[in-house]
Scaffold this active site. Structure first.
Site, PDB file in Angstrom:
ATOM      1  N   VAL A  11       1.511  45.624  12.201  1.00 36.86           N
ATOM      2  CA  VAL A  11       1.221  44.451  12.853  1.00 36.86           C
ATOM      3  C   VAL A  11      -0.279  44.998  13.776  1.00 36.86           C
ATOM      4  CG1 VAL A  11       2.990  45.231  15.197  1.00 36.86           C
ATOM      5  CG2 VAL A  11       2.001  42.252  14.414  1.00 36.86           C
ATOM      6  N   SER A  12      -1.448  44.406  14.353  1.00 33.90           N
ATOM      7  CA  SER A  12      -2.530  43.852  15.619  1.00 33.90           C
ATOM      8  C   SER A  12      -1.915  43.501  16.042  1.00 33.90           C
ATOM      9  CB  SER A  12      -2.875  43.464  14.693  1.00 33.90           C
ATOM     10  OG  SER A  12      -3.569  41.872  14.884  1.00 33.90           O
ATOM     11  N   THR A  13      -2.827  44.415  17.527  1.00 33.13           N
ATOM     12  CA  THR A  13      -2.090  43.808  19.333  1.00 33.13           C
ATOM     13  C   THR A  13      -2.572  41.833  19.671  1.00 33.13           C
ATOM     14  OG1 THR A  13      -3.348  46.366  19.678  1.00 33.13           O
ATOM     15  CG2 THR A  13      -2.763  44.038  21.673  1.00 33.13           C
ATOM     16  N   GLU A  15      -2.455  40.148  16.864  1.00 32.15           N
ATOM     17  CA  GLU A  15      -0.737  38.782  16.233  1.00 32.15           C
ATOM     18  C   GLU A  15       0.881  39.095  16.975  1.00 32.15           C
ATOM     19  OE1 GLU A  15      -2.730  40.221  12.117  1.00 32.15           O
ATOM     20  OE2 GLU A  15      -1.209  41.133  13.019  1.00 32.15           O
ATOM     21  N   GLN A  16       0.477  40.020  18.240  1.00 30.18           N
ATOM     22  CA  GLN A  16       1.582  40.880  18.158  1.00 30.18           C
ATOM     23  C   GLN A  16       1.939  40.053  19.806  1.00 30.18           C
ATOM     24  OE1 GLN A  16       3.460  44.610  18.498  1.00 30.18           O
ATOM     25  NE2 GLN A  16       4.667  43.667  19.905  1.00 30.18           N
TER      26      GLN A  16
END
Length: 507
Positions: A11-13, A15-16
C-alpha cells in the site's frame, strides 16, 4: 501434500489515506483465503508506503529471490495492482515466476496464469491498474497546483530563514532570516557565491554564531555555494509560492523585498552571460605580454597558497607564465623563463602608461625577439587563405565568362557559381579574423582623439574599473616583454629577476 503460498501486501501512503486499504486488512483477507483453500503460508512480504509503479521495493526484491529457491509454489495478492501498476512490470514478474515454476493468483480477480487466456486477462487488469495510476498522478498534480495557487508552499524543503509550523505554512525564524538577508546583500555588492560560502564557513561578525555554525561549519565550501545559489534563486524568500515557473502570492511573510529579489535575479542572469573564459580578464596584460627568451606569448596563471598561516589572507599567487615553459597545449618545455609575478608586471606597465600620459615618455624599445610560434602559424595561415581566396576568385571569373558566352548553361553551372561565392565569403571572414589576430589591436583613433584620451589616462587609472583599464592598455600598449636579467645557478626559474619592457604603439 498441501500447496505452499506466499502472501504479498502493498500500500502507498496516499492509497491508505484515501481508501483505508491498510496492510492489516490485506493480510487478514489473504490469510482467510489460504485457510479456506487449506494452503500453507510460507511467508508474508509487506511493502508499506511504496509505489506500485516501481519494481525497486524491499519486500518484492526478497520475494523474487525466494521464488528461485522453491520456498513456495504460489504468489497470492489481494488485487493485481498490489503487485504492480504497470503492465510491462506485471508481465515481466509473471514471466519470472513462470520460469521458477511459481504460479500467481489474485483473490478478487479470477484468472489462471497457467494458460494463455488467463495471462491475457491478467494483463488487461494490469492495463486498468496502470490507467488508475496515471489518474492518481494527474489528480495529485492538480491538488498540488491548487494548494500552491492558494499560497501554500509545496513539500518541506530545508528553508534557511523559515520554520514549518504546519503543512504548507511557514513562519520566519529571525536569527536565520538575518543570514539570508546578509547573503543577498553580499551578492548584490558584487561578492561571488564561493566567496560568500567561505565567509560563512569561517564565521561572520554580526550574525548569530550558533546559526552559522549549525548550518555551514561542517559542510564543504562548494556544497555551501550550491545552497547559496539555491537561496538566491528561490522566490519563496520574496513571499511567493512556486510550482514550476509559475509564481503565486504566498501566505508566508517575505524575508527579502521584491525589488531586492528581482535585482538578485538580474545579477545572476548577467553573470551567467559571461563567457567561460571571462576569468582571463583578471589579468590586464593577457594578449600583450611576451616572453623575451623564446618569443612565445605568456598567459595568466594562479597558484594556491599552501601556507596555512597566510592562506586566509592571500589564497592565491598570480603570475604570467611562458607557454613554452609550462607545457601549454602540449608544447615542449623549451624555455627556462618560467614567468613573472602579476603584480610586478602590471605595476611596471601602468607606471609606463602614466609616464607616457604625464611626461610624454614613450617607453623603452623592446629587445628583438625570436619569432613567436603562434604568430608564425597565423602568418602561414594568412598566406594559405590569401592563395585560396585568389584561386576562388579566378574560378568565379572563368565561370562568369562561360555564362556570357553560353547563356543556356544548365543549373549545375549556376549552382557552382553560388558555391564559389559562399566559399569566397567564408575565406574572407576567416582571413579578417587572422589579420586581426596578427595586428592584435592598436589605437585605431585619430591623433586628436589619442591626445584627448592621453589627458584622461591619470583619471582613468585612478577611478576606472578593471575592464576599463584593460581596454585602455590594449589601446596604447603594443607588447610587454619579460626578459630574465640574470640566472642564478640554483633555485626555480620563477625566482630569477625579470626585466619588464613596455612598447607602445606609434602615436
Amino acid at each position: 501434500m498441501s500447496l505452499h503460498a506466499c502472501l504479498y501486501c502493498r500500500v502507498s501512503t496516499e492509497e491508505q489515506s484515501r481508501e483505508g486499504f491498510s496492510i492489516l486488512a490485506q493480510r487478514d483477507r489473504l490469510m482467510a483465503f489460504c485457510r479456506a483453500q487449506s494452503w500453507d503460508v510460507a511467508g508474508i512480504y509487506v511493502d508499506d508506503g511504496h509505489s506500485g509503479a516501481k519494481l525497486d521495493r524491499p519486500a518484492l526484491s526478497r520475494l523474487r529471490q525466494d521464488a528461485k529457491t522453491d520456498l513456495f509454489q504460489l504468489v497470492l495478492v489481494w488485487k493485481v495492482d498490489r503487485l504492480s501498476r504497470k503492465v510491462a512490470h506485471l508481465a515481466a514478474l509473471v514471466d519470472e515466476f513462470d520460469r521458477a515454476h511459481v504460479a500467481f493468483r489474485s483473490v478478487t480477480e479470477p484468472f489462471d496464469t497457467s494458460h494463455a487466456a488467463g495471462r491475457a486477462f491478467m494483463q488487461m487488469l494490469g492495463v486498468f491498474a496502470e490507467l488508475e495510476r496515471e489518474n492518481i498522478r494527474e489528480r495529485s498534480a492538480l491538488g498540488i497546483r491548487k494548494r500552491v495557487e492558494q499560497g501554500f508552499v509545496h513539500g518541506r524543503p530545508t528553508m534557511l530563514g523559515y520554520r514549518f509550523v504546519e503543512k504548507g505554512k511557514l513562519e520566519v525564524d529571525p536569527a536565520s532570516a538575518a543570514v539570508v538577508r546578509w547573503i543577498f546583500g553580499q551578492y548584490l555588492a558584487g561578492v561571488g557565491t564561493l566567496r560568500i560560502a567561505q565567509h560563512l564557513i569561517n564565521g561572520v561578525s554580526g550574525l548569530q554564531t550558533e546559526v552559522v555554525y549549525r548550518e555551514f561549519r561542517h559542510v564543504s565550501a562548494h556544497s555551501v555555494r550550491d545552497r547559496i545559489s539555491w537561496i538566491l534563486k528561490n522566490p519563496i524568500y520574496a513571499g511567493y509560492a512556486a510550482i514550476g515557473d509559475d509564481l503565486y502570492a504566498g501566505r508566508h511573510e517575505a524575508i527579502i523585498d521584491l525589488t531586492t529579489w528581482q535585482q538578485a535575479q538580474a545579477q545572476i542572469q548577467s553573470r551567467q552571460n559571461i563567457p567561460n573564459r571571462a576569468h582571463a580578464s583578471r589579468y590586464l596584460l593577457t594578449g600583450r605580454i611576451i616572453c623575451g627568451q623564446c618569443g612565445a606569448r605568456m598567459f595568466g596563471y594562479r597558484q594556491p597558497n599552501r601556507s596555512p598561516e597566510a592562506r586566509h589572507i592571500r589564497p592565491y599567487y598570480e603570475y604570467y607564465c611562458c607557454r613554452s615553459n609550462s607545457g601549454f597545449q602540449g608544447r615542449n618545455w623549451t624555455c627556462d623563463n618560467w614567468g613573472v609575478k602579476r603584480e610586478h608586471a602590471e605595476e611596471v606597465v601602468l607606471g609606463a602608461l602614466r609616464g607616457l600620459a604625464v611626461e610624454g615618455i614613450p617607453g623603452r624599445a623592446a629587445p628583438s625577439l625570436p619569432e613567436d610560434p603562434f604568430t608564425a602559424d597565423l602568418s602561414r595561415r594568412r598566406q594559405e587563405l590569401q592563395a585560396s581566396l585568389g584561386q576562388a576568385e579566378r574560378r568565379q571569373r572563368n565561370l562568369f565568362r562561360a555564362i556570357e558566352e553560353a547563356p543556356d548553361l544548365d543549373a549545375a553551372v549556376l549552382s557552382r557559381v553560388r558555391e564559389l561565392a559562399e566559399e569566397q565569403k567564408r575565406l574572407a571572414l576567416e582571413l579578417a579574423v587572422v589579420e586581426k589576430a596578427l595586428r592584435n589591436g592598436g589605437p585605431g583613433l585619430s591623433r586628436p582623439e589619442v591626445e584627448r584620451l592621453l589627458q584622461d589616462v591619470p583619471r582613468i587609472l585612478d577611478a576606472a574599473g578593471h575592464d576599463q583599464i584593460r581596454e585602455l592598455l590594449r589601446t596604447f600598449v603594443r607588447r610587454v616583454v619579460v626578459t630574465p636579467v640574470e640566472r642564478p645557478s640554483k633555485g626555480h626559474s620563477r625566482l630569477f629577476p625579470k626585466e619588464v619592457t613596455v612598447e607602445f604603439y606609434p602615436l
